[in-house]
Design an enzyme around this catalytic site. Structure first.
Site, PDB file in Angstrom:
ATOM      1  N   GLU A  39       1.950   6.562   3.462  1.00  0.00           N
ATOM      2  CA  GLU A  39       3.058   7.500   2.927  1.00  0.00           C
ATOM      3  C   GLU A  39       3.638   6.673   1.715  1.00  0.00           C
ATOM      4  OE1 GLU A  39       3.218  10.681   2.698  1.00  0.00           O
ATOM      5  OE2 GLU A  39       2.591  11.601   4.555  1.00  0.00           O
ATOM      6  N   GLU A  87       0.897  18.624  -6.014  1.00  0.00           N
ATOM      7  CA  GLU A  87       0.412  16.966  -5.443  1.00  0.00           C
ATOM      8  C   GLU A  87      -0.700  16.854  -4.922  1.00  0.00           C
ATOM      9  OE1 GLU A  87       2.942  15.781  -2.221  1.00  0.00           O
ATOM     10  OE2 GLU A  87       4.801  16.458  -2.696  1.00  0.00           O
ATOM     11  N   LYS A 129      10.279   6.166   2.128  1.00  0.00           N
ATOM     12  CA  LYS A 129       9.843   7.503   2.601  1.00  0.00           C
ATOM     13  C   LYS A 129       9.319   7.249   4.225  1.00  0.00           C
ATOM     14  CE  LYS A 129       6.793  11.087   0.974  1.00  0.00           C
ATOM     15  NZ  LYS A 129       6.001  11.610   0.095  1.00  0.00           N
ATOM     16  N   GLU A 138       7.350   4.707  -3.023  1.00  0.00           N
ATOM     17  CA  GLU A 138       8.535   5.223  -2.375  1.00  0.00           C
ATOM     18  C   GLU A 138       8.822   4.262  -0.880  1.00  0.00           C
ATOM     19  OE1 GLU A 138       9.931   9.272  -3.370  1.00  0.00           O
ATOM     20  OE2 GLU A 138       7.812   9.357  -3.212  1.00  0.00           O
TER      21      GLU A 138
END
Length: 639
Positions: free
Chosen positions: A382, A319, A376, A373
């Site tokens: 995030e 990542e 999340k 997302e």
């Protein structure tokens, strides 16, 4: 054209070689056979002879070598670029649509956090490498029972492999960061059982097994050469690293320059994290100057592995990324910064420069993430790492489309400023360091500039060095607004010149230039390659162009030299040397006495040779296949 001629010569040489062998064999058959029955059986008998075995091995070898040299997938150029495909959202497109999106891009690998069967199946037949994951909660059962691991492989791998190219299984995600001692103790046994389950179905080695770590496993990362694992993790990591070393699996890590910037929000730190021009940071132990945070973080991991005695374990970046938005009190998230970081990261990977401690070796890197997302947990940033929107459009352009990732065959001028004047070309200063040039190159190629011509296959890729590539990129950026001399500054490492640095078909554009000016002397400072650049933008390396000559000498001149009477009479010394070389090669290939076989053998590959030569040819073929990407880069760099 040279490539075409070389190809024709290779075919002709191989054809002549086998015609000579067949005619000679036919003469031997006619001389030694006295009845039709013997002649009719000769072909069958000869198939079992050592001579025919060697001949067959050479036929297979040269046909395979021919395919090896000329078969290559353009997608291989970006095989180190991957993306994370998270599912914590309620607005994601269907897996089939996501698979089509991935295929339309230069993304070659996808990392899943689980093993969603629909996604795995949707990627079948695409050639995209797939990384799947074992949930953290599954570790206890996998660690305690091999049958559970076998069932997991039977459910999540066997129904899809090999149509779906599963390349790695990550057992758990950032387990050490959880500080759950019970879970941490079960990590290695779970990895071992998954490995055993793969080996039980003959997939050991084909699919690797590892686990993902956060950068917090490092106790020290600055300077990079002093990188080491935190003392509290070293005992547990030793067994894991031993497992990775024994199985040839990678050490998987999540480096985020974004989080490093959150801890040090100085402007120069932001430039360092975004691959932008900056003063750099010198490693006090090695004297190496690092020009970006990504390299520094990855090399700190390399140093930590070395300190534990596992220097040869490969590092894979699971990542890394940059968010496009966040809370108002968080400095750093923005579309501009995300585009700059990810675009420069991709340009850096494509430059094939590697890191200072692992030069010339790009690192498999999975960018976070394919989509935002929205479910999340955690801070708002995030939920804002997506490269694409749910409607499949780009959140921002970082050059992931296949057209932008492939090298163009002709160098094109960028859109020039409306009020541009013919002020010249922007080129690097002679005293600019390689680190400064690489930083400028990464930054320019992340600004939407078309750097295709200086990527593998591009018309300006050769000479393949940082000075040449940076000169082309700097000039492209400068020509967008040549009326502004500060655009040719690059932290005082560039200057404007009136000498045209263009060469062959690599044209350095200039505002107001028609293209019919003579090439100036500046080209000699940036073009040092002695390779011939073809008119169609492709090129052949000297090694490849010399292949037909090598084949002529080795497979025709040497074997026939001792049959040429005029060579015996007038060039006895030269022929003697050829005989010694033939004897040397003969002994290596067939491990038998040259003089004992001399009366039986009509050439270097005559009848009666020991079949070890067949085995050697097959081993050499396997070596070529195993090192395919390396030999392609040497022999055929523009594929």
């Amino acid at each position: 054209m040279n490539c075409v001629i070389s190809l024709i010569l290779v075919v002709v040489v191989v054809f002549v070689f086998f015609v000579v062998k067949i005619r000679r064999k036919k003469r031997e058959t006619d001389n030694n056979s006295s009845c039709f029955f013997a002649k009719s059986l000769h072909f069958k008998i000869s198939l079992a002879s050592p001579h025919s075995s060697a001949l067959m091995a050479h036929s297979i070898f040269f046909f395979s070598l021919f395919l090896f040299l000329f078969s290559n997938s353009p997608a291989d150029a970006d095989s180190f670029i991957g993306v994370n495909y998270g599912l914590l959202a309620d607005n994601l497109p269907s897996p089939s649509d996501a698979a089509k999106l991935i295929q339309s891009s230069s993304i070659q690998k996808v990392r899943l956090y689980g093993a969603d069967p629909t996604i795995i199946k949707s990627l079948a037949g695409t050639g995209v490498g797939i990384v799947i994951g074992v949930a953290n909660g599954d570790l206890p059962s996998l660690a305690s029972d091999l049958n559970v691991a076998s069932q997991w492989i039977g459910t999540n791998v066997l129904p899809f492999y090999p149509a779906s190219d599963i390349i790695l299984i990550n057992v758990g995600n950032e387990i050490l960061l959880s500080n759950d001692l019970n879970l941490v103790s079960q990590l290695l046994p779970a990895m071992q059982n998954v490995q055993k389950a793969l080996e039980a179905v003959s997939l050991g080695g084909k699919i690797k097994v590892s686990t993902v770590h956060a950068m917090t496993v490092l106790g020290q990362s600055d300077p990079p050469s002093a990188g080491s694992f935190a003392p509290g993790y070293q005992a547990g990591l030793k067994g894991i690293l031993q497992f990775l070393s024994e199985t040839g699996s990678p050490f998987v890590i999540n480096p985020y320059p974004f989080f490093a910037y959150l801890g040090d929000q100085r402007p120069e730190t932001l430039s360092f994290c975004l691959f932008q021009p900056n003063p750099g940071r010198v490693d006090s132990n090695t004297g190496i100057k690092y020009m970006n945070m990504f390299d520094a973080q990855v090399d700190a991991v390399h140093s930590a592995l070395k300190s534990m005695g596992f220097e040869n374990v490969e590092v894979v970046v699971a990542e890394t990324g940059w968010p496009t938005s966040g809370d108002s009190n968080v400095v750093g998230p923005s579309v501009e910064n995300a585009q700059t970081y990810n675009g420069n990261l991709i340009a850096h990977l494509r430059s094939m420069v590697g890191t200072p401690l692992r030069p010339g070796k790009p690192i498999d890197t999975y960018i976070f993430a394919l989509f935002d997302e929205n479910l999340k947990p955690g801070p708002s940033f995030e939920r804002s790492f997506g490269l694409f929107k749910p409607d499949l459009t780009m959140a921002y352009d970082i050059g992931l489309t296949k057209t932008s990732s492939s090298g163009s065959q002709t160098s094109q001028s960028p859109p020039l400023g409306k009020s541009a004047t013919s002020v010249g070309w922007c080129v690097p200063m002679e005293d600019a360091t390689e680190e400064q040039l690489q930083a400028s190159l990464d930054w320019v190629c992340g600004q939407g500039i078309d750097c295709g011509p200086i990527t593998p296959g591009g018309v300006c890729f050769e000479p393949n060095n940082v000075m040449s590539h940076t000169a082309y990129a700097m000039n492209l950026y400068f020509q967008k607004s040549p009326e502004n001399p500060t655009d040719c500054d690059f932290s005082q490492t560039a200057r404007i010149t009136s000498n045209n640095p263009s060469y062959s078909n690599c044209v350095y554009p200039r505002a107001g230039w028609s293209g019919d000016e003579s090439l100036g002397g500046a080209m000699n400072k940036y073009v040092t390659s002695d390779k011939t650049i073809e008119t169609n933008g492709s090129e052949c390396s000297s090694s490849f162009l010399s292949l037909p000559l090598f084949m002529i000498i080795f497979f025709i001149v040497l074997p026939l030299s001792h049959h040429m009477n005029f060579l015996h009479r007038k060039r006895e010394r030269w022929v003697g040397l050829l005989r010694k070389e033939e004897e040397f090669v003969h002994r290596i290939l067939f491990r038998s006495s040259y003089y004992v076989r001399a009366n039986q053998a009509a050439s270097l590959f005559g009848e009666g040779h020991f079949p070890w030569g067949v085995l050697l040819m097959l081993v050499l073929l396997l070596l070529l296949v195993s090192k395919q990407s390396y030999f392609h880069s040497l022999w055929y760099p523009t594929l």
